[in-house]
Design an enzyme around this catalytic site. Sequence first.
Site, PDB file in Angstrom:
ATOM      1  N   TYR A   1       0.626  11.985  14.961  1.00  0.00           N
ATOM      2  CA  TYR A   1       1.350  11.036  14.111  1.00  0.00           C
ATOM      3  C   TYR A   1       2.167  10.064  14.966  1.00  0.00           C
ATOM      4  CZ  TYR A   1       4.759   9.297  10.725  1.00  0.00           C
ATOM      5  OH  TYR A   1       5.564   8.480   9.957  1.00  0.00           O
TER       6      TYR A   1
ATOM      7  N   GLY B   1       8.237   6.935  -2.725  1.00  0.00           N
ATOM      8  CA  GLY B   1       8.910   6.769  -1.443  1.00  0.00           C
ATOM      9  C   GLY B   1       9.249   5.345  -1.051  1.00  0.00           C
TER      10      GLY B   1
ATOM     11  N   THR C   1       0.840  -1.195   0.000  1.00  0.00           N
ATOM     12  CA  THR C   1       0.000   0.000   0.000  1.00  0.00           C
ATOM     13  C   THR C   1       0.878   1.250   0.000  1.00  0.00           C
ATOM     14  OG1 THR C   1      -0.232   0.170   2.413  1.00  0.00           O
ATOM     15  CG2 THR C   1      -1.809  -1.244   1.242  1.00  0.00           C
ATOM     16  N   GLY C   2       0.376   2.296  -0.636  1.00  0.00           N
ATOM     17  CA  GLY C   2       1.139   3.534  -0.719  1.00  0.00           C
ATOM     18  C   GLY C   2       2.452   3.356  -1.447  1.00  0.00           C
TER      19      GLY C   2
END
Length: 266
Positions: free
Chosen positions: A155, A18, A13-14
Amino acid sequence: MNLNLRNKRALVTGSSAGLGQATAKLLAGEGAAVVVHGRDRTRAEAVREEIRADGGSASVALGDLSTDDGAADVARAALADGPIDILVNNAGFYRHVSWADATPQEWADTYNVNVVSGVRMIRHLVPAMRDRGWGRVITIGGGLAIQPMNTHPQYNATLAARHNLAVSLARDLKGTGVTSNVVSPGAILVEATRELVTSIGPSRGWGHTWDEIQANAVEALIPNDHGRFGRPEEIAAAVAYLCSDYAEYVSGATIRVDGGLIRSAF
């Protein structure tokens, strides 16, 4: 070393940029068929084409994991070509805000994206892994889960939750042939990191060239035994190990990839 990932299918995922992109590319290089996930079609398809150009196998699953419907769409797309054997829960986000600016809604939104989104994918994909008797779930956490900074507290807390849920899942998967582990990066040199430290470096007296800024930024923010930021490929390598047969006896573990981080900056 053969990680024996051929004939395995992995959803990262994602992975349109990056750490996720580096992980998808490395797993594909080890022979896994990779599902590249993102919300931007152009970026996700670009990663897919890079993998294919290098001889790997890749497809794309688009969707917003912060909603039940979006996560279901991603799961359907990921499963279209066969079962998922490896789930890398990497997607997440943060805003650099102070305690004063971190409103309850900011906390709730960050928790939904960084924690509940991963839970959604676990619920969609892990039951079938359990039934087949083999699977890997790798959660990307972070050093701020254990050594939180005084900024972006919402976060920091979600990273701690990610670490915690991964261990709880490992206990639930006891005896199934499915493992759940955490890879905990330190500060990794992705594009956003370079842009941040380059923009604030001169005003903080860190220098003007990249070599000067990196050395001083590391010393000020993330002092570690190697004196540099980590590389996305170094995180990807830890993920690949946990996906392999060599890590069959590793579950509920946290692998730190942080250069031997000495302390957090406050």
